[in-house]
Scaffold this motif. Structure first.
Motif, PDB file in Angstrom:
ATOM      1  N   PHE A 185       0.847  -1.195   0.000  1.00 29.61           N
ATOM      2  CA  PHE A 185       0.000   0.000   0.000  1.00 29.61           C
ATOM      3  C   PHE A 185       0.881   1.242   0.000  1.00 29.61           C
ATOM      4  O   PHE A 185       1.599   1.491   0.956  1.00 29.61           O
ATOM      5  CB  PHE A 185      -0.919  -0.030   1.230  1.00 29.61           C
ATOM      6  CG  PHE A 185      -1.658   1.249   1.492  1.00 29.61           C
ATOM      7  CD1 PHE A 185      -2.368   1.885   0.483  1.00 29.61           C
ATOM      8  CD2 PHE A 185      -1.659   1.817   2.759  1.00 29.61           C
ATOM      9  CE1 PHE A 185      -3.052   3.062   0.732  1.00 29.61           C
ATOM     10  CE2 PHE A 185      -2.344   2.984   3.025  1.00 29.61           C
ATOM     11  CZ  PHE A 185      -3.040   3.613   2.002  1.00 29.61           C
ATOM     12  N   LYS A 186       0.828   2.012  -1.096  1.00 34.05           N
ATOM     13  CA  LYS A 186       1.609   3.238  -1.198  1.00 34.05           C
ATOM     14  C   LYS A 186       0.673   4.382  -1.568  1.00 34.05           C
ATOM     15  O   LYS A 186       0.226   4.481  -2.717  1.00 34.05           O
ATOM     16  CB  LYS A 186       2.720   3.110  -2.242  1.00 34.05           C
ATOM     17  CG  LYS A 186       3.578   4.375  -2.385  1.00 34.05           C
ATOM     18  CD  LYS A 186       4.733   4.156  -3.338  1.00 34.05           C
ATOM     19  CE  LYS A 186       5.520   5.449  -3.552  1.00 34.05           C
ATOM     20  NZ  LYS A 186       5.982   6.025  -2.266  1.00 34.05           N
ATOM     21  N   PRO A 187       0.336   5.261  -0.628  1.00 39.40           N
ATOM     22  CA  PRO A 187      -0.587   6.371  -0.918  1.00 39.40           C
ATOM     23  C   PRO A 187       0.062   7.408  -1.822  1.00 39.40           C
ATOM     24  O   PRO A 187       1.274   7.619  -1.786  1.00 39.40           O
ATOM     25  CB  PRO A 187      -0.889   6.952   0.462  1.00 39.40           C
ATOM     26  CG  PRO A 187      -0.400   5.955   1.447  1.00 39.40           C
ATOM     27  CD  PRO A 187       0.722   5.224   0.787  1.00 39.40           C
ATOM     28  N   HIS A 188      -0.779   8.052  -2.630  1.00 43.26           N
ATOM     29  CA  HIS A 188      -0.362   9.231  -3.376  1.00 43.26           C
ATOM     30  C   HIS A 188      -0.681  10.459  -2.536  1.00 43.26           C
ATOM     31  O   HIS A 188      -1.449  10.389  -1.564  1.00 43.26           O
ATOM     32  CB  HIS A 188      -1.100   9.316  -4.713  1.00 43.26           C
ATOM     33  CG  HIS A 188      -0.877   8.128  -5.586  1.00 43.26           C
ATOM     34  ND1 HIS A 188      -1.701   7.808  -6.644  1.00 43.26           N
ATOM     35  CD2 HIS A 188       0.083   7.162  -5.564  1.00 43.26           C
ATOM     36  CE1 HIS A 188      -1.265   6.712  -7.243  1.00 43.26           C
ATOM     37  NE2 HIS A 188      -0.188   6.289  -6.591  1.00 43.26           N
ATOM     38  N   ALA A 189      -0.137  11.583  -2.919  1.00 47.36           N
ATOM     39  CA  ALA A 189      -0.419  12.821  -2.179  1.00 47.36           C
ATOM     40  C   ALA A 189      -1.906  13.167  -2.249  1.00 47.36           C
ATOM     41  O   ALA A 189      -2.468  13.746  -1.312  1.00 47.36           O
ATOM     42  CB  ALA A 189       0.420  13.961  -2.752  1.00 47.36           C
ATOM     43  N   SER A 190      -2.583  12.793  -3.353  1.00 46.17           N
ATOM     44  CA  SER A 190      -4.005  13.111  -3.502  1.00 46.17           C
ATOM     45  C   SER A 190      -4.862  12.410  -2.458  1.00 46.17           C
ATOM     46  O   SER A 190      -5.955  12.875  -2.139  1.00 46.17           O
ATOM     47  CB  SER A 190      -4.472  12.718  -4.908  1.00 46.17           C
ATOM     48  OG  SER A 190      -4.270  11.329  -5.145  1.00 46.17           O
ATOM     49  N   LEU A 191      -4.398  11.280  -1.931  1.00 43.70           N
ATOM     50  CA  LEU A 191      -5.177  10.563  -0.920  1.00 43.70           C
ATOM     51  C   LEU A 191      -5.380  11.423   0.320  1.00 43.70           C
ATOM     52  O   LEU A 191      -6.471  11.485   0.885  1.00 43.70           O
ATOM     53  CB  LEU A 191      -4.476   9.250  -0.556  1.00 43.70           C
ATOM     54  CG  LEU A 191      -5.198   8.364   0.466  1.00 43.70           C
ATOM     55  CD1 LEU A 191      -5.123   6.902   0.060  1.00 43.70           C
ATOM     56  CD2 LEU A 191      -4.602   8.538   1.863  1.00 43.70           C
ATOM     57  N   TYR A 192      -4.313  12.110   0.735  1.00 44.38           N
ATOM     58  CA  TYR A 192      -4.406  12.948   1.926  1.00 44.38           C
ATOM     59  C   TYR A 192      -5.191  14.222   1.648  1.00 44.38           C
ATOM     60  O   TYR A 192      -5.930  14.702   2.506  1.00 44.38           O
ATOM     61  CB  TYR A 192      -3.005  13.288   2.428  1.00 44.38           C
ATOM     62  CG  TYR A 192      -2.189  12.066   2.797  1.00 44.38           C
ATOM     63  CD1 TYR A 192      -2.456  11.358   3.963  1.00 44.38           C
ATOM     64  CD2 TYR A 192      -1.171  11.607   1.975  1.00 44.38           C
ATOM     65  CE1 TYR A 192      -1.724  10.228   4.298  1.00 44.38           C
ATOM     66  CE2 TYR A 192      -0.429  10.486   2.293  1.00 44.38           C
ATOM     67  CZ  TYR A 192      -0.712   9.798   3.453  1.00 44.38           C
ATOM     68  OH  TYR A 192       0.006   8.687   3.778  1.00 44.38           O
ATOM     69  N   SER A 193      -5.069  14.754   0.447  1.00 46.96           N
ATOM     70  CA  SER A 193      -5.772  15.998   0.123  1.00 46.96           C
ATOM     71  C   SER A 193      -7.279  15.801   0.055  1.00 46.96           C
ATOM     72  O   SER A 193      -8.033  16.762   0.152  1.00 46.96           O
ATOM     73  CB  SER A 193      -5.266  16.556  -1.208  1.00 46.96           C
ATOM     74  OG  SER A 193      -5.607  15.695  -2.280  1.00 46.96           O
ATOM     75  N   LYS A 194      -7.721  14.556  -0.113  1.00 44.39           N
ATOM     76  CA  LYS A 194      -9.158  14.266  -0.204  1.00 44.39           C
ATOM     77  C   LYS A 194      -9.753  13.802   1.116  1.00 44.39           C
ATOM     78  O   LYS A 194     -10.866  13.297   1.161  1.00 44.39           O
ATOM     79  CB  LYS A 194      -9.407  13.212  -1.286  1.00 44.39           C
ATOM     80  CG  LYS A 194      -9.100  13.711  -2.690  1.00 44.39           C
ATOM     81  CD  LYS A 194      -9.297  12.619  -3.727  1.00 44.39           C
ATOM     82  CE  LYS A 194      -8.993  13.137  -5.124  1.00 44.39           C
ATOM     83  NZ  LYS A 194      -9.130  12.079  -6.146  1.00 44.39           N
ATOM     84  N   GLY A 195      -9.012  13.961   2.177  1.00 48.03           N
ATOM     85  CA  GLY A 195      -9.576  13.672   3.497  1.00 48.03           C
ATOM     86  C   GLY A 195      -9.349  12.277   4.014  1.00 48.03           C
ATOM     87  O   GLY A 195      -9.793  11.945   5.117  1.00 48.03           O
ATOM     88  N   ASN A 196      -8.666  11.421   3.264  1.00 46.82           N
ATOM     89  CA  ASN A 196      -8.375  10.079   3.747  1.00 46.82           C
ATOM     90  C   ASN A 196      -7.081  10.084   4.569  1.00 46.82           C
ATOM     91  O   ASN A 196      -6.221  10.952   4.397  1.00 46.82           O
ATOM     92  CB  ASN A 196      -8.241   9.098   2.577  1.00 46.82           C
ATOM     93  CG  ASN A 196      -9.593   8.712   2.004  1.00 46.82           C
ATOM     94  OD1 ASN A 196     -10.464   8.220   2.712  1.00 46.82           O
ATOM     95  ND2 ASN A 196      -9.778   8.940   0.715  1.00 46.82           N
ATOM     96  N   GLU A 197      -6.964   9.098   5.420  1.00 43.84           N
ATOM     97  CA  GLU A 197      -5.778   8.967   6.256  1.00 43.84           C
ATOM     98  C   GLU A 197      -5.293   7.531   6.180  1.00 43.84           C
ATOM     99  O   GLU A 197      -6.070   6.591   6.383  1.00 43.84           O
ATOM    100  CB  GLU A 197      -6.089   9.341   7.714  1.00 43.84           C
ATOM    101  CG  GLU A 197      -6.532  10.783   7.897  1.00 43.84           C
ATOM    102  CD  GLU A 197      -6.842  11.093   9.351  1.00 43.84           C
ATOM    103  OE1 GLU A 197      -6.259  10.428  10.224  1.00 43.84           O
ATOM    104  OE2 GLU A 197      -7.665  11.980   9.600  1.00 43.84           O
ATOM    105  N   ALA A 198      -4.006   7.377   5.913  1.00 47.49           N
ATOM    106  CA  ALA A 198      -3.448   6.033   5.801  1.00 47.49           C
ATOM    107  C   ALA A 198      -3.581   5.264   7.107  1.00 47.49           C
ATOM    108  O   ALA A 198      -3.872   4.065   7.120  1.00 47.49           O
ATOM    109  CB  ALA A 198      -1.985   6.117   5.367  1.00 47.49           C
ATOM    110  N   ALA A 199      -3.370   5.949   8.237  1.00 50.09           N
ATOM    111  CA  ALA A 199      -3.446   5.268   9.533  1.00 50.09           C
ATOM    112  C   ALA A 199      -4.831   4.692   9.787  1.00 50.09           C
ATOM    113  O   ALA A 199      -4.981   3.579  10.299  1.00 50.09           O
ATOM    114  CB  ALA A 199      -3.058   6.238  10.654  1.00 50.09           C
TER     115      ALA A 199
END
Length: 755
Positions: A185-199
């Protein structure tokens, strides 16, 4: 599929998630403490937030994030779902629905209202409420501590801190009993900008199985070169779960577009069979355990790994007997691997096929229903033609047509079932109205629903919301007393409104019952006299007085408010129910409450009717309105007034209505003895005998809108095509009965048709 179509699908799913959210919160409010209910509520908000982030709906994402955080406190048993907490949650669900509607339809939501709820949610999440201790976790398989591979520190001295999901772990299937997967699982920067959190995603992943996790920080730059909006971390996860790959992907449902995600099943082999043994980052030979500690091979251990090895050795000694049986276990599992795998695949296939649904545009379903309706008409015409040319009725063609008729009816029933939907979404919407109106006027009211899964045609469901809304508001404002008055009367301060649905005799009955004060008939009568709706000396039954509340402009409110006083609510209810081809009745007991009963057709596309002849014209009378048919006798006919007649039926008198005269099919009244009387139920519950010339038979007909295809005809609800190709008019029974009472004949109702 373009972005607009994807967005439309998202909002359709939001409706489902919002319904799931409210349903779960109401269960919690009723005392349900099932963890799965809490999880379902959390997932609903989380799914809405994730999808909203994908479309840049910032207001919706921001509120959903705060709501989700507070729900997570409930889910982790840090916040007890008391009545006060759930009141905030239910109001938050209402705001979340409003924000979703605003995002879909345009517009905005009161910012002060949203901001106030955000503060309340944050206060709850910060512990400004009663805290409860977390329950003791269920025992799980013993595992050695998972070491984190040492990472070199950079010149800034930064060293990552290990993170554990142990605090969030649920009871899961042991590793030995569930298939394993390796996830990258490797998040892109867009994942965080859309309100998701990897944790949060990884934490949700830990809830579906037992897993070990390793964070790859090799791309993490020094602090002075770090971009706060970039993404540097990736994770490798080993998980054993009985949810399968589909369950894993559901965790990343709204984030999969904004990350690199790889899910690889782990093939079971001898090494995997030992996975319950301690996992340590140094070579370890299980066979050495059989010969005792002095014969174990020496292992060179780095200082940083010493603590892990020490713990591993202690665990290894405690599991010597397990190691001795590993080989036997491996052989046993390998022998059973093939049939077990086959059974697992079969179970997975069965689960995948159960409850599968597809989204179909409603226009396509309507077109299919129209075509089936045409098929029914053509089948009837063909049957009529064969019957006219085959006097014996025993030819092979005739017998084949009988089978065709049965198949056509089954096809029609199956197609109509596609449009059938449960009334649950409409019922759930009423919960919010009860809460809002009750809070506005300071009353304590609880809504109880029954029969939410009762199915009815979607067209009927879509038109139920408005009359039910007015009836709910009327019950809250006029039916239920204030807490003080209820206590003085010996009642529970909290009033109850019961909304139920059930099938009966080919129709759907919806009842709205309250335990309030009932209808004050003296007050209703006086208000009707003051408004010139009835004469001061009018002699009315209790039933007729109750039905005065449906009169246009009638209201018992002393002053006009945001809720009542204008006299339009119950009038709208009556007209809406009539427009659906239904009837509404009232029963009330002073001091004990009132019950409103709506009788509606299950579908507005087909109709079971009685085909009759009136003055040379062919009409269809809805079968649900007919109580019985009878042949009048001269001794039972009684005249009064200039042109009024009664028929005696079992020692009671019923008004006789000449349908041909009311519809101006003939200039004078026909002789009742030469015709047939149809005893029908009117809208107010009273009975009338409709006089027709003859009955041709009973059949199911396809409803065609007369207004859409021709023009409005007073006293006629719709039209249909008979088997001989003739157009037959469907009688508006309530309009005919109203005309018999001296009211002008006008189209107060019409059956909506899909064709």
């Amino acid at each position: 599929m373009d972005m607009n179509e994807i967005k439309e699908i998202f909002f359709q799913e939001c409706e489902e998630q919002l319904a799931e959210l409210e349903s779960g919160l109401l269960k919690l409010n009723d005392g349900d403490r099932d963890p799965e209910t809490v999880n379902a509520v959390f997932r609903a908000v989380h799914s809405i937030k994730g999808g909203a982030g994908a479309f840049g709906l910032d207001d919706l994402v921001a509120f959903a994030h705060v709501f989700e955080t507070t729900l997570d406190c409930v889910r982790s048993n840090k916040l007890e779902p008391t009545q006060d907490v759930l009141k905030v949650m239910l109001r938050s669900a209402d705001v979340l629905a409003d924000l979703t509607n605003a995002a879909r339809d345009g517009g905005s939501v009161d910012e002060s209202r949203t901001r106030g709820l955000v503060k309340e949610l944050e206060a709850l999440a910060n512990g400004e409420t009663v805290q409860v201790s977390a329950p003791v976790a269920a025992p799980v398989a013993v595992k050695a501590p998972q070491p984190v591979a040492p990472k070199p520190t950079d010149e800034s001295g930064f060293e990552p801190i290990p993170f554990s999901f142990t605090d969030f772990a649920d009871e899961t299937t042991p590793l030995m009993e569930a298939p394993s997967f390796q996830i990258t699982f490797k998040p892109h920067a867009s994942l965080y900008s859309k309100g998701n959190e990897a944790a949060l995603l990884l934490r949700d992943l830990s809830r579906i199985g037992e897993m070990s996790i390793n964070c790859d920080m090799s791309e993490l730059p020094s602090l002075d070169k770090l971009d706060p909006e970039a993404s540097y971390l990736s994770w490798t996860v080993s998980i054993a779960t009985d949810k399968g790959e589909e369950g894993i992907r559901s965790v990343f449902e709204f984030a999969e577009w904004d990350c690199d995600l790889e899910i690889v099943p782990v093939v079971s082999d001898a090494a995997d069979d030992a996975e319950e043994l301690p996992m340590i980052p140094v070579p370890f030979d299980l066979s050495a355990l059989d010969s005792g500690p002095e014969e174990q091979p020496a292992v060179e251990i780095a200082p940083a790994e010493a603590s892990y090895v020490a713990a591993a050795v202690e665990t290894a000694v405690a599991t010597t007997q397990i190691a001795q049986s590993v080989n036997a276990a491996i052989e046993k599992r390998e022998a059973a691997a093939a049939p077990a795998a086959a059974q697992a695949n079969a179970n997975a296939a069965a689960n995948a096929s159960a409850g599968q649904t597809i989204r179909v545009d409603l226009d396509r379903v309507d077109r299919l229903i129209n075509l089936v309706g045409e098929l029914v008409i053509n089948q009837a015409m063909l049957s009529q033609s064969v019957i006219e040319n085959d006097a014996s009725g025993t030819s092979a063609v005739n017998m084949g047509l009988d089978e065709l008729q049965q198949l056509t009816r089954e096809i029609q029933d199956s197609v109509m079932a596609i449009r059938a939907q449960p009334v649950k979404p409409v019922f759930q919407r009423m919960s919010r109205i009860v809460r809002e109106v009750a809070d506005m006027i300071g009353k304590q009211i609880r809504l109880v629903t029954e029969g939410e899964n009762t199915e009815v045609d979607k067209t009927v469901i879509d038109k139920l919301a408005e009359p039910l809304t007015h009836m709910i508001r009327n019950a809250v404002d006029h039916g239920i007393e204030t807490p003080e008055k209820r206590e003085a009367a010996g009642k529970n301060p909290e009033g109850t409104i019961k909304l139920s649905a059930k099938h009966r005799s080919g129709r759907i009955l919806i009842e709205l019952q309250d335990d309030g004060a009932g209808i004050n008939r003296e007050r209703v009568r006086q208000k009707a006299i003051d408004n010139d709706l009835i004469a001061a000396d009018a002699n009315l039954t209790d039933e007729e007085i109750d039905n005065l509340i449906f009169a246009p402009g009638f209201s018992t409110a002393d002053k006009i408010s945001d809720i009542s006083g204008r006299g339009v609510g119950m009038d709208v209810v009556k007209r809406s129910i009539q427009a659906l081809g239904g009837r509404i009745s009232i029963s009330s007991r002073p001091g004990h409450g009132s019950t409103f009963t709506m009788s509606l057709p299950l579908t507005l596309a087909v109709l079971d009717g009685m085909v009759v002849t009136v003055a040379g014209q062919t009409l269809v009378v809805p079968l649900t309105a007919i109580v019985e048919t009878l042949q009048p006798e001269a001794k039972n006919i009684h005249s009064f007034g200039a042109n009024q007649r009664l028929i005696s039926i079992r020692n009671s008198f019923c008004p006789l209505v000449d349908v041909g005269r009311v519809l101006n099919f003939r200039p004078t009244q026909a002789d009742p003895v030469e015709g047939v009387a149809l005893l029908v139920e009117s809208e107010g519950g009273g009975q009338r005998a409709l006089m027709v010339d003859a009955i041709q038979g009973q059949r199911q007909v396809v409803i065609k809108s007369l207004e859409a295809n021709y023009t409005h005809v007073p006293g006629i609800a719709a039209a249909t095509i008979l088997g001989d190709g003739r157009v037959a008019l469907i009688l508006d029974v309530d309009a005919i009965v109203s005309a018999s009472r001296g009211q002008p004949l006008k189209q107060e109702m019409s059956l909506a048709a899909t064709g």
